[in-house]
Design an enzyme around this catalytic site. Structure first.
Site, PDB file in Angstrom:
ATOM      1  CG  HIS A 175     -20.938  -2.114  95.241  1.00 37.12           C
ATOM      2  ND1 HIS A 175     -21.336  -3.094  96.117  1.00 37.12           N
ATOM      3  CD2 HIS A 175     -19.921  -2.664  94.518  1.00 37.12           C
ATOM      4  CE1 HIS A 175     -20.601  -4.171  95.954  1.00 37.12           C
ATOM      5  NE2 HIS A 175     -19.741  -3.938  94.994  1.00 37.12           N
ATOM      6  CG  ASN A 195     -19.378  -7.284  98.513  1.00 33.77           C
ATOM      7  OD1 ASN A 195     -19.879  -8.266  97.971  1.00 33.77           O
ATOM      8  ND2 ASN A 195     -18.790  -6.327  97.821  1.00 33.77           N
TER       9      ASN A 195
HETATM   10  N1  CAA Z   1     -22.757 -10.174  80.516  1.00 35.68           N
HETATM   11  C1  CAA Z   1     -23.972  -9.964  79.990  1.00 35.68           C
HETATM   12  N2  CAA Z   1     -24.971 -10.872  80.025  1.00 35.68           N
HETATM   13  C2  CAA Z   1     -24.705 -12.049  80.614  1.00 35.68           C
HETATM   14  C3  CAA Z   1     -23.455 -12.350  81.179  1.00 35.68           C
HETATM   15  C4  CAA Z   1     -22.452 -11.354  81.108  1.00 35.68           C
HETATM   16  N3  CAA Z   1     -21.241 -11.532  81.621  1.00 35.68           N
HETATM   17  N4  CAA Z   1     -23.501 -13.594  81.694  1.00 35.68           N
HETATM   18  C5  CAA Z   1     -24.740 -14.072  81.467  1.00 35.68           C
HETATM   19  N5  CAA Z   1     -25.470 -13.138  80.829  1.00 35.68           N
HETATM   20  C6  CAA Z   1     -26.880 -13.244  80.423  1.00 35.68           C
HETATM   21  C7  CAA Z   1     -27.049 -14.307  79.350  1.00 35.68           C
HETATM   22  O1  CAA Z   1     -26.865 -13.743  78.070  1.00 35.68           O
HETATM   23  C8  CAA Z   1     -28.486 -14.753  79.579  1.00 35.68           C
HETATM   24  O2  CAA Z   1     -29.386 -13.834  78.988  1.00 35.68           O
HETATM   25  P1  CAA Z   1     -30.826 -14.359  78.411  1.00 35.68           P
HETATM   26  O3  CAA Z   1     -31.552 -14.990  79.570  1.00 35.68           O
HETATM   27  O4  CAA Z   1     -31.474 -13.108  77.942  1.00 35.68           O
HETATM   28  O5  CAA Z   1     -30.488 -15.330  77.333  1.00 35.68           O
HETATM   29  C9  CAA Z   1     -28.675 -14.620  81.104  1.00 35.68           C
HETATM   30  O6  CAA Z   1     -27.650 -13.725  81.555  1.00 35.68           O
HETATM   31  C10 CAA Z   1     -28.526 -15.952  81.786  1.00 35.68           C
HETATM   32  O7  CAA Z   1     -27.261 -16.494  81.418  1.00 35.68           O
HETATM   33  P2  CAA Z   1     -26.969 -18.033  81.156  1.00 35.68           P
HETATM   34  O8  CAA Z   1     -28.226 -18.699  80.686  1.00 35.68           O
HETATM   35  O9  CAA Z   1     -25.761 -18.136  80.301  1.00 35.68           O
HETATM   36  O10 CAA Z   1     -26.504 -18.601  82.556  1.00 35.68           O
HETATM   37  P3  CAA Z   1     -27.204 -18.559  83.957  1.00 35.68           P
HETATM   38  O11 CAA Z   1     -28.672 -18.751  83.879  1.00 35.68           O
HETATM   39  O12 CAA Z   1     -26.395 -19.463  84.807  1.00 35.68           O
HETATM   40  O13 CAA Z   1     -26.975 -17.051  84.488  1.00 35.68           O
HETATM   41  C11 CAA Z   1     -25.708 -15.565  85.760  1.00 35.68           C
HETATM   42  C12 CAA Z   1     -25.705 -16.508  84.583  1.00 35.68           C
HETATM   43  C13 CAA Z   1     -26.672 -14.398  85.520  1.00 35.68           C
HETATM   44  C14 CAA Z   1     -24.296 -15.019  85.903  1.00 35.68           C
HETATM   45  C15 CAA Z   1     -26.174 -16.356  87.049  1.00 35.68           C
HETATM   46  O14 CAA Z   1     -25.398 -17.525  87.167  1.00 35.68           O
HETATM   47  C16 CAA Z   1     -26.043 -15.573  88.327  1.00 35.68           C
HETATM   48  O15 CAA Z   1     -26.890 -14.754  88.654  1.00 35.68           O
HETATM   49  N6  CAA Z   1     -24.964 -15.837  89.109  1.00 35.68           N
HETATM   50  C17 CAA Z   1     -24.707 -15.178  90.379  1.00 35.68           C
HETATM   51  C18 CAA Z   1     -24.126 -13.816  90.123  1.00 35.68           C
HETATM   52  C19 CAA Z   1     -23.878 -13.070  91.394  1.00 35.68           C
HETATM   53  O16 CAA Z   1     -24.104 -13.527  92.512  1.00 35.68           O
HETATM   54  N7  CAA Z   1     -23.350 -11.844  91.244  1.00 35.68           N
HETATM   55  C20 CAA Z   1     -22.955 -11.027  92.341  1.00 35.68           C
HETATM   56  C21 CAA Z   1     -21.487 -11.219  92.594  1.00 35.68           C
HETATM   57  S1  CAA Z   1     -20.919 -10.255  93.966  1.00 35.68           S
HETATM   58  C22 CAA Z   1     -20.699  -8.723  93.321  1.00 35.68           C
HETATM   59  O17 CAA Z   1     -20.865  -8.473  92.174  1.00 35.68           O
HETATM   60  C23 CAA Z   1     -20.291  -7.659  94.295  1.00 35.68           C
HETATM   61  C24 CAA Z   1     -18.856  -7.505  94.594  1.00 35.68           C
HETATM   62  O18 CAA Z   1     -18.492  -6.419  95.004  1.00 35.68           O
HETATM   63  C25 CAA Z   1     -17.874  -8.593  94.483  1.00 35.68           C
HETATM   64  P1  NAD Z   2     -10.671  -6.265  86.833  1.00 36.57           P
HETATM   65  O1  NAD Z   2      -9.351  -6.745  87.321  1.00 36.57           O
HETATM   66  O2  NAD Z   2     -11.491  -7.139  85.949  1.00 36.57           O
HETATM   67  O3  NAD Z   2     -10.522  -4.864  86.096  1.00 36.57           O
HETATM   68  C1  NAD Z   2      -9.801  -3.778  86.620  1.00 36.57           C
HETATM   69  C2  NAD Z   2      -9.344  -2.976  85.433  1.00 36.57           C
HETATM   70  O4  NAD Z   2      -8.911  -1.693  85.874  1.00 36.57           O
HETATM   71  C3  NAD Z   2      -8.144  -3.618  84.696  1.00 36.57           C
HETATM   72  O5  NAD Z   2      -8.517  -3.836  83.349  1.00 36.57           O
HETATM   73  C4  NAD Z   2      -7.063  -2.541  84.819  1.00 36.57           C
HETATM   74  O6  NAD Z   2      -6.228  -2.462  83.677  1.00 36.57           O
HETATM   75  C5  NAD Z   2      -7.927  -1.303  84.964  1.00 36.57           C
HETATM   76  N1  NAD Z   2      -7.305  -0.048  85.368  1.00 36.57           N
HETATM   77  C6  NAD Z   2      -7.616   1.139  84.800  1.00 36.57           C
HETATM   78  N2  NAD Z   2      -6.919   2.126  85.337  1.00 36.57           N
HETATM   79  C7  NAD Z   2      -6.155   1.581  86.280  1.00 36.57           C
HETATM   80  C8  NAD Z   2      -5.200   2.123  87.164  1.00 36.57           C
HETATM   81  N3  NAD Z   2      -4.937   3.422  87.194  1.00 36.57           N
HETATM   82  N4  NAD Z   2      -4.595   1.271  88.006  1.00 36.57           N
HETATM   83  C9  NAD Z   2      -4.880  -0.046  87.995  1.00 36.57           C
HETATM   84  N5  NAD Z   2      -5.778  -0.618  87.148  1.00 36.57           N
HETATM   85  C10 NAD Z   2      -6.399   0.204  86.304  1.00 36.57           C
HETATM   86  O7  NAD Z   2     -11.498  -5.893  88.164  1.00 36.57           O
HETATM   87  P2  NAD Z   2     -13.077  -5.790  88.339  1.00 36.57           P
HETATM   88  O8  NAD Z   2     -13.604  -7.106  88.783  1.00 36.57           O
HETATM   89  O9  NAD Z   2     -13.668  -5.098  87.163  1.00 36.57           O
HETATM   90  O10 NAD Z   2     -13.155  -4.827  89.620  1.00 36.57           O
HETATM   91  C11 NAD Z   2     -13.055  -3.426  89.492  1.00 36.57           C
HETATM   92  C12 NAD Z   2     -13.630  -2.763  90.732  1.00 36.57           C
HETATM   93  O11 NAD Z   2     -14.996  -3.147  90.885  1.00 36.57           O
HETATM   94  C13 NAD Z   2     -12.937  -3.155  92.046  1.00 36.57           C
HETATM   95  O12 NAD Z   2     -12.959  -2.050  92.907  1.00 36.57           O
HETATM   96  C14 NAD Z   2     -13.837  -4.270  92.572  1.00 36.57           C
HETATM   97  O13 NAD Z   2     -13.753  -4.432  93.971  1.00 36.57           O
HETATM   98  C15 NAD Z   2     -15.191  -3.760  92.142  1.00 36.57           C
HETATM   99  N6  NAD Z   2     -16.255  -4.771  91.992  1.00 36.57           N
HETATM  100  C16 NAD Z   2     -15.936  -6.005  91.477  1.00 36.57           C
HETATM  101  C17 NAD Z   2     -16.967  -6.946  91.313  1.00 36.57           C
HETATM  102  C18 NAD Z   2     -16.697  -8.316  90.740  1.00 36.57           C
HETATM  103  O14 NAD Z   2     -17.572  -9.177  90.824  1.00 36.57           O
HETATM  104  N7  NAD Z   2     -15.547  -8.568  90.140  1.00 36.57           N
HETATM  105  C19 NAD Z   2     -18.294  -6.608  91.652  1.00 36.57           C
HETATM  106  C20 NAD Z   2     -18.550  -5.319  92.149  1.00 36.57           C
HETATM  107  C21 NAD Z   2     -17.526  -4.414  92.334  1.00 36.57           C
END
Ligand code: CAA
Ligand code: NAD
Length: 283
Positions: A140, A190
């Protein structure tokens, strides 16, 4: 269990990031999408990030070119048949995930390790459709993948010690820090983060404060890099809605239930940053 070639399923938010870091770490990487248009969009996002890193002086043009040369896009499962590790990062829906793992189980040799990047689904429910439950685990990553240092390694009931060891080694090779967790819905991060994000929606719904003040409160009051509503837009409303439903199904605790506003945003297609509209509007 030497890993040299990596297959990534999905080139959305997470799949693109995972494919990028794998290619940058020296692995031959193949990323599979459902059609050429979605694949092109994902690959273009990876190229734009690499380009930005070159212009900032974080990455040499030669290293960028070498990473791009190691990264291949495809719309076919066949191109993933000789991968040592398959990382699934498609939509957070169990039937879709089970379908791709069933297809790849028939194609890949028994030695290939399968992992899911799921946020909340049970790893065992995916491992059970394959003939390799000992070589199946959760891996993850966190969003944005190139920046976030953590990877949760999820051990299902059937995962072997060798598989866990190979995943630790792979995670370290990506320059990330692994933590170990059991196959419990939401794992570590999460389980803690999602109820907090859902509570922020409930605060907004009940009119306690504006979206800006809720976000500012957690940024300036607690030092979070993003406020919870901005983070919900960043992760994806569709993804969080699926996660909340899965967690509620598992635990039956109201704190995991998706708030009504989240469901309405989902129905309206307000998926957050990726659709241009969530709690905030994006250009
Ligand atoms: N891809 C690659 N690099 C990225 C990026 C992206 N999408 N977004 C930002 N960056 C890089 C930037 O290029 C920058 O790099 P440098 O310092 O080397 O220049 C650095 O990250 C910082 O970016 P910014 O200055 O543009 O902006 P920021 O300081 O606000 O940082 C952030 C952006 C890193 C996204 C920060 O806001 C952050 O940490 N946010 C929280 C993210 C978080 O909580 N993630 C977990 C989500 S939950 C999850 O992922 C699990 C799940 O299952 C849902
Ligand atoms: P997203 O919607 O950005 O991307 C999913 C992609 O999967 C789409 O581009 C879709 O076209 C593609 N795909 C490829 N094969 C597929 C199929 N057979 N059926 C359906 N879709 C197909 O989603 P995401 O945010 O990249 O999330 C992807 C996975 O990662 C999920 O399981 C999510 O829970 C997990 N995840 C998401 C985050 C987040 O912050 N978004 C962080 C950690 C884990």
């Amino acid at each position: 269990m030497a890993i040299t070639k990596v297959g990534v399923l999905g080139c959305g938010l997470m799949g693109a990031g995972i494919a990028q870091v794998a290619a940058q770490a020296g692995f031959t990487t193949v990323v599979r999408e459902v059609n050429q248009a979605v694949l092109d969009k994902g690959l273009a996002r990876i190229n734009a990030i690499l380009e930005k890193d070159v212009s900032k002086g974080k990455l040499s043009a030669a290293d960028r070119d070498a990473s791009v040369a190691r990264l291949h896009g495809t719309t076919s499962f066949d191109d993933l048949a000789d991968c040592d590790l398959i990382i699934e990062a498609i939509v957070e829906q169990l039937p879709a995930k089970r379908e791709v793992f069933t297809a790849l189980d028939a194609l890949c040799p028994p030695s290939t390790i399968f992992v899911s990047n799921t946020s909340s689904l049970t790893i065992m429910e995916m491992a059970a459709v394959t003939k390799r439950p000992d070589r199946f685990a959760g891996l993850h990553f966190f969003n944005p993948v190139p920046v976030m240092k953590l990877v949760e390694i999820v051990r299902a009931l059937t995962t072997s010690d060798e598989t866990i060891a190979a995943l630790h080694e792979f995670t370290r090779a990506l320059g990330k820090t692994p933590i170990d967790t059991s196959d419990t819905t939401g794992f570590i991060v999460n389980r803690l983060l999602v109820p907090f994000l859902l509570d922020a929606v409930r605060l907004l719904e009940s009119g306690v404060a504006t979206r800006e003040d809720i976000d500012e409160g957690m940024k300036l009051g607690c030092g979070h890099p993003m406020g919870p509503l901005t983070l919900l837009d960043f992760v994806g409303i569709d993804t969080v809605y699926s996660i909340a439903n899965i967690m509620f199904d598992e635990f039956r605790e109201p704190r995991f239930a998706p708030p009504p506003l989240l469901r309405r945003m989902m129905l309206a297609g307000h998926f957050g940053r990726k659709s241009g509209q969530g709690f905030y509007k994006y250009e």
